[in-house]
Design an enzyme around this catalytic site. Structure first.
Site, PDB file in Angstrom:
ATOM      1  CB  SER A  22      61.752  -3.603  35.049  1.00 18.73           C
ATOM      2  OG  SER A  22      60.824  -2.563  34.837  1.00 18.73           O
TER       3      SER A  22
ATOM      4  CG  HIS B  24      59.403  -6.714  31.150  1.00 16.96           C
ATOM      5  ND1 HIS B  24      58.204  -7.138  30.623  1.00 16.96           N
ATOM      6  CD2 HIS B  24      59.150  -5.478  31.660  1.00 16.96           C
ATOM      7  CE1 HIS B  24      57.278  -6.206  30.824  1.00 16.96           C
ATOM      8  NE2 HIS B  24      57.817  -5.197  31.456  1.00 16.96           N
TER       9      HIS B  24
ATOM     10  CG  HIS C 155      65.286  -2.499  38.815  1.00 16.52           C
ATOM     11  ND1 HIS C 155      64.736  -3.726  38.524  1.00 16.52           N
ATOM     12  CD2 HIS C 155      64.272  -1.617  38.782  1.00 16.52           C
ATOM     13  CE1 HIS C 155      63.448  -3.577  38.320  1.00 16.52           C
ATOM     14  NE2 HIS C 155      63.130  -2.314  38.471  1.00 16.52           N
TER      15      HIS C 155
HETATM   16  N1  LIG Z   1      58.764   3.630  33.149  1.00 22.02           N
HETATM   17  C1  LIG Z   1      59.560   3.155  34.084  1.00 22.02           C
HETATM   18  O1  LIG Z   1      60.569   3.769  34.427  1.00 22.02           O
HETATM   19  C2  LIG Z   1      59.209   1.874  34.752  1.00 22.02           C
HETATM   20  C3  LIG Z   1      59.682   1.599  36.045  1.00 22.02           C
HETATM   21  C4  LIG Z   1      59.274   0.421  36.674  1.00 22.02           C
HETATM   22  C5  LIG Z   1      58.481  -0.477  36.011  1.00 22.02           C
HETATM   23  N2  LIG Z   1      58.088  -0.185  34.742  1.00 22.02           N
HETATM   24  C6  LIG Z   1      57.209  -1.080  34.008  1.00 22.02           C
HETATM   25  O2  LIG Z   1      55.900  -0.929  34.541  1.00 22.02           O
HETATM   26  C7  LIG Z   1      55.159  -2.120  34.273  1.00 22.02           C
HETATM   27  C8  LIG Z   1      54.461  -2.576  35.537  1.00 22.02           C
HETATM   28  O3  LIG Z   1      55.417  -3.018  36.486  1.00 22.02           O
HETATM   29  P1  LIG Z   1      54.920  -3.571  37.906  1.00 22.02           P
HETATM   30  O4  LIG Z   1      56.150  -3.971  38.623  1.00 22.02           O
HETATM   31  O5  LIG Z   1      53.955  -2.654  38.493  1.00 22.02           O
HETATM   32  O6  LIG Z   1      54.137  -4.880  37.443  1.00 22.02           O
HETATM   33  P2  LIG Z   1      53.278  -5.907  38.341  1.00 22.02           P
HETATM   34  O7  LIG Z   1      53.564  -7.252  37.806  1.00 22.02           O
HETATM   35  O8  LIG Z   1      53.466  -5.598  39.778  1.00 22.02           O
HETATM   36  O9  LIG Z   1      51.779  -5.502  37.975  1.00 22.02           O
HETATM   37  C9  LIG Z   1      51.267  -5.639  36.696  1.00 22.02           C
HETATM   38  C10 LIG Z   1      49.747  -5.510  36.801  1.00 22.02           C
HETATM   39  O10 LIG Z   1      49.206  -5.461  35.481  1.00 22.02           O
HETATM   40  C11 LIG Z   1      47.976  -6.133  35.477  1.00 22.02           C
HETATM   41  N3  LIG Z   1      47.656  -6.380  34.064  1.00 22.02           N
HETATM   42  C12 LIG Z   1      48.261  -7.233  33.204  1.00 22.02           C
HETATM   43  N4  LIG Z   1      47.715  -7.123  31.985  1.00 22.02           N
HETATM   44  C13 LIG Z   1      46.747  -6.171  32.066  1.00 22.02           C
HETATM   45  C14 LIG Z   1      45.830  -5.613  31.141  1.00 22.02           C
HETATM   46  N5  LIG Z   1      45.810  -6.012  29.866  1.00 22.02           N
HETATM   47  N6  LIG Z   1      44.972  -4.678  31.583  1.00 22.02           N
HETATM   48  C15 LIG Z   1      44.979  -4.264  32.876  1.00 22.02           C
HETATM   49  N7  LIG Z   1      45.840  -4.755  33.793  1.00 22.02           N
HETATM   50  C16 LIG Z   1      46.712  -5.702  33.385  1.00 22.02           C
HETATM   51  C17 LIG Z   1      48.257  -7.335  36.341  1.00 22.02           C
HETATM   52  O11 LIG Z   1      47.068  -7.950  36.802  1.00 22.02           O
HETATM   53  C18 LIG Z   1      49.057  -6.696  37.478  1.00 22.02           C
HETATM   54  O12 LIG Z   1      48.214  -6.211  38.495  1.00 22.02           O
HETATM   55  C19 LIG Z   1      56.163  -3.110  33.689  1.00 22.02           C
HETATM   56  O13 LIG Z   1      56.099  -3.061  32.271  1.00 22.02           O
HETATM   57  C20 LIG Z   1      57.489  -2.556  34.139  1.00 22.02           C
HETATM   58  O14 LIG Z   1      58.559  -2.946  33.311  1.00 22.02           O
HETATM   59  C21 LIG Z   1      58.407   0.971  34.124  1.00 22.02           C
HETATM   60 ZN   LIG Z   2      61.287  -1.600  38.583  1.00 28.01          ZN
END
Ligand SMILES: NC(=O)c1ccc[n+]([C@@H]2O[C@H](COP(=O)([O-])OP(=O)(O)OC[C@H]3O[C@@H](n4cnc5c(N)ncnc54)[C@H](O)[C@@H]3O)[C@@H](O)[C@H]2O)c1
Ligand SMILES: [Zn+2]
Ligand SMILES: [Zn+2]
Length: 370
Positions: free
Chosen positions: A40, A43, A62
């Protein structure tokens, strides 16, 4: 104090001496022990979240835990020296959302100006320049973080800082998506698309929920190896785009009961919809670029599928943070395996470059580390 300031997307954060005015009467000042590099933040760094909701320059961060340094005059139940996990979702405790048990969706602070504390102010400064904050005000890519009292949750002082920090975002979000948002029942089948910090936590949540199959999908084999270590029963590298077909094969042609999008890519969200059985549930946890839309087929009535959003694992931090700490302390939540690398504040851009490449399960920054 020292903090990492992002002046512009796609430029390195700068380590600066900044001032922080706080804590005010209803706030808590926390010395940050560890803070995660979460997607996040990324992004904002890579410009995929842009526009008025994400003003710059800002201090991001955060996902954090730390030690209480000072409490405001009106704060009860916390004192200097307490170990706390920080929440990025301030809650007023009085609005309808708080009262019905969904404090993560609190709307009691009115329409808040983006990049400000809950009282609408900006209180980080570099000289005369006001800096925006992030994560409900926490801005944890700094030595100190000042948060609304609802955002500092006291935990067992024996909990290591690194694991505690992960609970602050990725683990609460991923485990909570399974246990709170979807309420996965024992024996259910689960697929997780993307196994970064959040997706690996979905895997762990599915194990805690006693899912019968936990199918992890990613594009990187190193991430899938972590998923397997943390309890995935099957892994699929989706570089050829066949994951949905493979998931059907693994579930007698039916599809899984629950699929989770843990990256926030509309194509992945759609794949989750396609990967669930009739009557199944697709949970969208990952957050897509500004303005993106998800398209689903109009056959949804006959399919009776559910598409559900998940914010912060539908957390009630006061209940959930200590519960996740207990899961860790009792050996049922594997957090040490998720901390692949720790960085000093001065190395923060390296931590995010590693996140972009997908090197770590999770990288953590220790802003007070030397
Ligand atoms: N809903 C919420 O409250 C909340 C909270 C935290 C993070 N998020 C969101 O969750 C998402 C993941 O965050 P993170 O910190 O785990 O990310 P990260 O960067 O740690 O991991 C992302 C993973 O996605 C994989 N990936 C990328 N494109 C892909 C695809 N097309 N198919 C399969 N795998 C793919 C990457 O290889 C990587 O392992 C982000 O969008 C973040 O903003 C949401
Ligand atoms: Zn987060
Ligand atoms: Zn509220």
């Amino acid at each position: 104090m020292r903090a990492a300031v992002l002046y512009q997307a796609n430029t390195p954060m700068q380590i600066e001496e900044v001032t922080l005015d706080g804590p005010r009467a209803d706030e808590v000042l926390v010395r940050v022990g560890a803070t995660g590099a979460c997607h996040s933040d990324y992004h904002v760094i890579d410009g995929s979240w842009n526009g008025p909701r994400y003003p710059l320059p800002a201090i991001l961060g955060h996902e954090a835990a730390g030690t209480v340094e000072k409490v405001g005059a009106d704060v009860r139940g916390l004192e200097k020296g307490d170990r706390v996990i920080l929440s990025f979702a301030p809650s007023c405790g009085r609005c309808r959302m708080c009262t019905i048990g969904q404090p993560h969706l609190c709307n009691g602070f009115g329409s808040r100006t983006p990049g400000t504390f809950v009282d609408g102010t900006r209180r980080h400064r570099k000289g005369d320049l006001e800096l925006a904050c992030f994560g409900g005000g926490m801005s944890s890519f700094a030595e100190l973080s000042c948060v609304h009292h609802s955002c500092a949750i006291k935990i067992n002082p024996e909990m290591p800082m690194t694991g505690a920090a992960l609970i602050g975002c990725a683990v609460m979000t991923g485990v909570g998506a399974v246990l709170n948002t979807a309420r996965v029942e024992p024996g259910a089948t689960v697929a997780v698309f993307a196994t970064g910090g959040v997706g690996l936590s979905v895997v762990q949540g599915a194990v805690l929920a006693n899912a019968s199959k936990v199918i992890a999908v990613d594009l990187l084999d190193n991430k899938l190896a972590h998923a397997r270590n943390l309890g995935a029963t099957h892994t699929i590298n989706n570089r050829d785009g066949e994951a949905v077909a493979e998931i059907r094969e693994l579930t007698d042609g039916q599809g899984v009961d629950y699929a989770f999008d843990a990256i926030g890519n509309p194509r992945v969200s759609r794949a989750c919809y396609d990967a669930v059985r009739r009557g199944g549930t697709a949970v969208i946890v990952g957050m897509a670029p500004t303005g993106a839309e998800i398209s689903i087929p109009a056959t949804i009535p006959g399919e009776e599928k559910t598409v559900k959003g998940c914010f912060y694992g539908s957390t009630r931090p006061v209940v959930d943070f200590p519960r996740l700490v207990d899961f860790y302390m009792n050996g049922r939540l594997k957090l040490d395996q998720m901390v692949t690398k720790t960085y000093k504040l001065a190395e923060i851009n390296e931590a995010f470059a590693a996140l972009g490449r997908g090197d770590n399960a999770r990288g953590l920054i220790e802003p007070n580390g030397s």
